[in-house]
Design an enzyme around this catalytic site. Structure first.
Site, PDB file in Angstrom:
ATOM      1  N   GLY A  42     -15.593  87.407  32.440  1.00  0.00           N
ATOM      2  CA  GLY A  42     -15.144  86.960  31.118  1.00  0.00           C
ATOM      3  C   GLY A  42     -16.330  86.909  30.174  1.00  0.00           C
ATOM      4  N   ARG A 330      -8.186  68.171  19.112  1.00  0.00           N
ATOM      5  CA  ARG A 330      -7.014  68.479  19.930  1.00  0.00           C
ATOM      6  C   ARG A 330      -6.453  67.286  20.679  1.00  0.00           C
ATOM      7  NH1 ARG A 330      -9.224  74.306  22.201  1.00  0.00           N
ATOM      8  NH2 ARG A 330      -8.807  75.386  20.252  1.00  0.00           N
ATOM      9  N   HIS A 401      -4.699  73.487  28.597  1.00  0.00           N
ATOM     10  CA  HIS A 401      -5.350  74.645  28.009  1.00  0.00           C
ATOM     11  C   HIS A 401      -6.747  74.904  28.552  1.00  0.00           C
ATOM     12  CE1 HIS A 401      -6.387  77.635  25.107  1.00  0.00           C
ATOM     13  NE2 HIS A 401      -7.315  76.899  24.547  1.00  0.00           N
TER      14      HIS A 401
END
Lengths: 637, 258
Positions: A42, A330, A401
Site C-alpha cells: 500500500g 470523526r 474505518h
C-alpha cells in the site's frame, strides 16, 4: 519488555534534523549487500520498497493481492494533508502538528507527530513530481479543501480518488524498481509468520496463494506495512481481504501491541441494508465541506426528507459545535450520530441513519459545481442505494474505518523486536486516540518515502548479523509450525462456515467494543470470546487442500487471528478507564456527553506483551509527555 | 425477492479443462451486490461440502480493480460505468438466467474458476508507466503549474483501475485502452515529457510481447470500461507512437568522468 522511544533530545523542531545527522550511514557500495523484506504494497509498503531500492538495497516485496496496485490504500477518497500554507490562511508545520496532537486527544507522541507535519510538505512535492494528477485551480496551481478537525484548507486531493492516485504514484515507482531488478515482487503471497534468529527479525514464512507452497525468505531486516485490523468487526470499510495476520504473528513472536482499543468509527458511511451485507462503503469526509447533517426534531418523524420543513430539522452538529459545525473530528461526529439515533430520531428503514444534505450547497453553487467536486461519490452512492443524492439527502451512519492502534514502534519505527520495522496503519504511532481526516495518506507516505529509508540504514550499520539461509534450524521450526496450523484448520471439518463465525465475532465487537463501551459490556465480551474461539477450532468447515488456490483456507487463517486480537482489544478497552478520542467509555463523560480523559492515570500508550497460549498478556506503559501542546479538554464548540 | 438460474465457469486449475455448471440462486434481494449474491451461493456450497466458486475481489467499492466477471457476455455486466462489485441485483429480474465467466484472453490465463492472472498489466507498467523521479528529487509542487484542462484530462486517464475489462470485451483481446490510459495520463503533464518517447515505444512493445491483440476500432473497451475512459486516448497513443518512432534518438552511451 523495554519501551525506549528513542526520542532525540533538543527542541522539537530540531529533533528530526539532529537525528538524521547523528544516524550512521551505509555507504552506497555496501547498500547492495543488504536484503530487506517489505510486506504489504500500500502507500507505506510500496513507497518504502521503492525508496529503499532507489538507495541501492535489495528488496523483496510481498502482497496478497494479484498486483501491488490493488492494496486498500487505493480506496482512500478525500485527500492528504500538508502544511504548505498555499492558501495563505495561517497554516504552518506547527499548526498541523498542533491540530494532529489535539485531534488525537493527546494520546500520541509529540516528537513523531512533529516530524510527520514537517515531512508533509515533501510528500506533496514528491507526488506532484511523479505525475499524480492533483486537483488544480485555473492558474495551474494546486487546489485545497478543508477537512474535519481543522480550520484551515490544507488538504490536497485528486477528485474523490486521492488514495488511488497516490498509490498509483508509489506503485509506479515500485514497478520501475522491479524493472531495474532492485525489487523482487511476490504478488498473491501471504506472510504467515515472522522468523527471529538471535533476537533479530531475519525473515518471513509465507504461503504462495496460487500453489499453496509454504516458503521462507531470509533478510537483514523486515518491514511490515500491512495495514489495520478493522476487519475484526467483520463489517468495515476495509477491503474484504484486509487482515491482521502479519502484525498478529509478530505480536505472538514478541512485538509489543500498542493501544489495540483505539479504533476509528467513521461518521459518513452508507447504512447497512441487509444480513447478506459483506462490507460497508465510506462516503468521503470531504462531503462535510458542503453537506449539512441533520435529523428530524421529532422522534419517529417518518415524512420523506423533502417534506420536513426547516423548522422541524435539527442540524445537531451545527447546533452543538458552532465553530467547527459539520467539520468536527470523526469521533465526535460519530458519537453525535449515534446519540440522535439512540433517541429514536434516526432516519431510513432501520432508523440507523442521519441525513447528509446538499440542498443548500446546490442552491448556493449550482449542481455543476457540486458534481465537479464530488461527482464520483454521488454516483457511487446512487449505484449502491438506488437513490439520487442530488434530489434527496444521502443517508449515512458511522462504520468502522481505521485502527489507530497497532504494533508499538520507537522514533525509528522499529518494534520491540530488533530489525522489525512497522510502517503506516500497521503501527500505533502518530494518531493517538483519533485520526484526523486526510492524515492516513500523509502518515503512510511519510513513513515509507522519508522515514524508513533513513532509519533502516542506521539499524543495519549498527547491527552485526550472522549469515544464515533457509536451512537454519530456527527457520525450519517456524515453517513446520505454519504447516501444522494449516493442517489443523483443514482437519476440523465441522459444520460452520468461516464467514458465519466471523460475523458472530464482528457483531460482538461492534456491540460491546464499538462506538461506546463500558466495563460491564467489555466483561461480557471477554466472557463470550473464548466460546466463539472454541466453536471455531471445533466446528469450522474449511474445504479443499493446502496445496491449492484455496480462498476458504486464506479466510480461516485470518479469522483465527482476529478471534485472538479481539480479546486483546477488549482487555485494552477494559483497562483504559477513561474516554479519549475513539475510545468512549460511557462511565467517563462530562455533563454534555463529551469524552472525559483522565490524564493523571492514563496519559500513556498501553503496550501489550504476549505471554504464551492461554496466559494473560502483560500491559506496559509508555508515558507520554506534552511539552508543546498543553493538555486540555478538546473543544470544537 | 428473486429466483435466478446461474451458469458458472468452474475450472480446477490452469491445467485442467473447465465447464459451465448450473446453480439455483433462491430468494435473492434486489439490494444485494452481485458478489454478495455469489457469497450466499458459496455459503450454501460449503454447507453442502462442495468447493466454493473462486473469484477475485477485495475493496468492493469499485476502485481496487480486483473483481471482474463476464456476465451474460458483458464485462462487468449490464450496467454502464459499474464494476462487478458495484453491480446490484436490481439490474436483473426474477427468473433470469445469468452466465458467469472469467475474463477470456491469451494474456490472462485462468488460475481457477473465475480467477485469472493479470500480471501482464504490471509488466506493461514496468516498461515505462512512470516518471523516473527517485524519492527526494522533487522541486516545490507549485513550481510546475499544470493547466487545469490538462490536469483534468490526465485525471480522466489516470482513473483506470487496471481491471482488464477492456481486454476481456475486445474481440482481439487488445490492451490498447489500458496502455494508452497510462501513456495519456503522463503525456498530458509536464512531468511526463522527458521520457515521453521511450515510454510509448517501450510500453507498446511490451504490450505486443505479452500476447495482447491489436486494436481494430470496435470500441467495445470504451463501452465496458467502468471508469469511462475513452478511445481518444488510443488515438493519442497512436500519434505519440508514430511521432516517437520517427524522431526517437537513443541516449548517447558516452560515460561521464572526472
Amino acid at each position: 519488555m523495554q519501551l525506549d522511544s528513542k526520542i532525540p533530545s533538543g527542541p522539537i523542531e530540531k529533533k528530526w534534523d539532529t537525528h538524521r545527522f547523528e544516524m550512521k550511514l551505509v555507504n552506497p557500495a555496501n547498500k547492495r549487500k543488504y536484503n530487506i523484506i517489505v510486506v504489504g504494497s500500500g502507500l507505506a509498503g510500496a513507497s518504502a520498497a521503492a525508496s529503499m531500492a532507489e538507495l541501492g538495497y535489495n528488496v523483496k516485496c510481498f502482497c496478497y493481492q494479484d498486483s501491488p496496485r490493488r492494496a486498500h490504500s487505493i480506496a482512500a477518497q478525500g485527500g492528504i494533508n500538508a502544511a504548505k500554507n498555499y492558501q495563505n490562511d495561517g497554516d504552518s508545520i506547527y499548526r498541523l502538528f498542533y491540530d494532529t496532537v489535539k485531534g488525537g486527544d493527546f494520546r500520541a507522541r509529540e516528537a513523531n507527530v512533529y516530524r510527520l507535519a514537517q515531512i508533509s510538505v515533501n510528500i506533496i512535492d514528491q507526488c506532484a513530481a511523479q505525475g499524480v494528477p492533483f486537483a488544480r485551480e485555473y492558474s495551474g496551481l494546486l487546489a485545497n479543501r478543508s477537512f474535519g478537525g481543522a480550520q484551515v484548507s490544507r488538504t490536497f486531493y485528486a477528485r474523490g480518488q486521492t488514495g488511488q492516485q497516490l498509490l498509483l504514484g508509489a506503485y509506479q515507482a515500485l514497478e520501475r524498481q522491479i524493472y531495474l531488478g532492485k525489487v523482487e515482487m511476490f504478488p498473491r503471497t501471504e506472510m504467515l509468520d515472522l522468523i527471529i534468529i538471535d533476537g533479530k527479525a531475519r525473515g518471513i514464512t509465507a504461503r504462495n496463494l496460487v500453489t499453496g507452497k509454504i516458503e521462507s525468505f531470509i533478510a537483514d531486516a523486515v518491514v511490515l506495512g500491512t495495514g489495520g485490523y478493522g476487519n475484526v468487526f467483520y463489517l468495515s470499510t476495509n477491503a474484504k481481504n484486509s487482515n491482521a495476520t502479519a502484525i498478529w504473528r509478530a505480536y505472538k513472536r514478541g512485538a509489543g501491541f500498542g493501544n489495540p482499543c483505539f479504533t476509528q468509527i467513521h461518521p459518513t458511511c452508507i447504512p447497512v441494508s441487509g444480513d447478506y451485507q459483506s462490507k460497508l462503503t465510506l462516503m468521503s469526509e470531504s462531503l462535510r465541506n458542503d453537506g449539512r447533517i441533520w435529523v428530524p426534531k421529532q422522534k419517529g418523524d417518518k415524512r420523506p426528507a423533502q417534506q420536513i420543513p426547516e423548522d422541524d430539522r435539527d442540524y445537531y452538529l451545527e447546533r452543538r459545535y458552532p465553530s467547527f459545525g459539520n467539520l468536527v473530528p470523526r469521533d465526535v461526529a460519530s458519537r453525535a450520530a449515534k446519540a440522535v439515533c439512540d433517541e429514536g430520531r434516526g432516519v431510513g428503514e432501520t432508523a440507523l441513519g442521519v441525513y447528509l444534505d446538499f440542498g443548500a450547497a446546490i442552491k448556493r453553487s449550482g449542481e455543476d459545481v457540486i458534481r465537479e467536486k464530488y461527482g464520483n461519490l454521488f454516483d457511487m452512492y446512487q449505484r449502491i442505494t438506488d437513490e439520487n443524492p442530488y434530489k434527496q439527502p444521502m443517508r449515512i451512519y458511522p462504520a468502522v474505518h481505521y485502527t489507530m492502534g497497532g504494533l508499538w514502534v520507537d522514533y525509528n519505527l522499529m518494534s520491540t523486536i530488533a530489525g522489525l520495522f512497522i510502517i503506516g496503519e500497521a503501527n500505533f504511532s502518530d494518531h493517538g486516540a483519533n485520526r484526523l481526516g486526510a492524515s492516513a495518506l500523509m502518515q503512510g507516505l511519510a513513513d515509507g518515502y522519508f522515514v524508513i529509508p533513513y532509519t533502516i540504514g542506521n539499524y543495519l550499520a549498527n547491527a552485526s548479523l550472522q549469515k544464515i539461509d533457509s536451512s537454519h534450524q530456527g527457520v525450519k521450526q517456524v515453517e513446520s509450525e505454519v504447516s501444522e496450523r494449516i493442517k489443523k484448520l483443514l482437519s476440523i471439518k465441522g459444520k460452520r462456515t468461516v464467514d458465519s463465525i466471523h460475523r458472530e465475532l464482528g457483531k460482538l465487537v461492534w456491540d460491546e467494543c464499538g462506538m461506546a463501551r463500558n466495563a460491564e459490556g467489555l466483561k461480557r465480551g471477554l466472557e463470550k470470546i473464548p466460546g466463539i474461539k472454541e466453536e471455531f477450532w471445533k466446528n469450522v468447515n474449511v474445504l479443499g487442500e493446502g496445496q491449492d488456490f484455496n480462498q476458504s483456507l486464506e479466510k480461516a487463517g485470518r479469522v483465527a487471528d482476529f478471534l485472538e486480537l479481539a480479546e486483546l482489544m477488549f482487555m485494552d478497552a477494559f483497562a483504559r478507564e477513561e474516554s479519549c478520542g475513539g475510545h468512549f467509555r460511557t462511565e467517563y463523560q462530562n455533563t454534555e456527553g463529551e469524552a472525559l480523559r483522565n490524564d493523571i492515570d492514563f496519559s500513556h500508550a498501553a503496550v501489550w506483551e504476549y505471554q504464551g497460549e492461554g496466559k494473560k498478556p502483560l500491559r506496559h506503559k509508555e508515558e507520554l509527555s506534552f511539552e508543546y501542546v498543553h493538555l486540555a479538554q478538546r473543544s470544537y464548540k | 425477492m428473486m429466483n435466478l438460474v446461474l451458469y458458472v465457469w468452474r475450472q480446477k486449475n490452469a491445467q485442467s479443462q473447465g465447464q459451465m455448471v448450473r446453480y439455483d440462486a433462491k430468494n435473492v434481494s434486489p439490494d444485494m451486490s452481485f458478489l454478495e449474491m455469489l457469497d450466499v451461493i458459496n455459503e450454501e456450497l460449503i454447507s453442502k461440502g462442495q468447493d466454493p466458486i473462486a473469484f477475485d475481489h477485495d475493496c468492493r467499492e469499485g476502485i481496487c480493480g480486483s473483481c471482474g466477471l463476464m456476465i451474460n457476455g458483458q464485462a462487468h455486466g449490464p450496467k454502464k460505468a459499474t464494476t462487478t462489485c458495484q453491480l446490484h441485483m436490481r439490474s436483473f429480474k426474477d427468473g433470469d438466467s445469468i452466465y458467469i465467466e472469467p475474463w477470456r484472453a491469451k494474456a490472462f490465463p485462468v488460475i481457477k474458476d473465475l480467477v485469472v492472472d493479470r500480471s501482464s498489466f504490471d509488466r506493461i507498467i514496468q516498461a515505462g508507466g512512470y516518471v523516473s523521479v527517485s524519492t527526494g528529487n522533487a522541486p516545490d509542487a507549485n513550481s510546475t503549474p499544470v493547466p487545469k484542462t490538462n490536469a483534468d484530462k490526465a485525471m480522466d486517464a489516470a482513473s483506470c483501475i487496471g481491471c482488464g475489462a477492456c481486454v476481456a470485451s475486445c474481440p482481439n483481446s487488445s490492451a490498447m485502452l489500458f496502455t494508452s490510459a497510462k501513456i495519456g495520463h503522463l503525456g498530458l503533464l509536464p512531468q511526463g515529457q522527458p521520457e515521453r518517447k521511450e515510454r510509448v515505444l517501450n510500453m507498446v512493445t511490451t504490450m505486443d510481447k505479452e500476447g495482447f491483440g491489436s486494436c481494430t476500432n470496435h470500441r467495445e473497451c470504451e463501452a465496458a470500461c467502468p471508469k469511462e475512459i475513452t478511445v481518444d486516448f488510443i488515438a493519442r497513443m497512436n500519434r505519440d507512437y508514430l511521432w516517437a518512432s520517427l524522431t526517437y534518438q537513443k541516449p548517447s552511451a558516452r560515460g561521464g568522468g572526472e
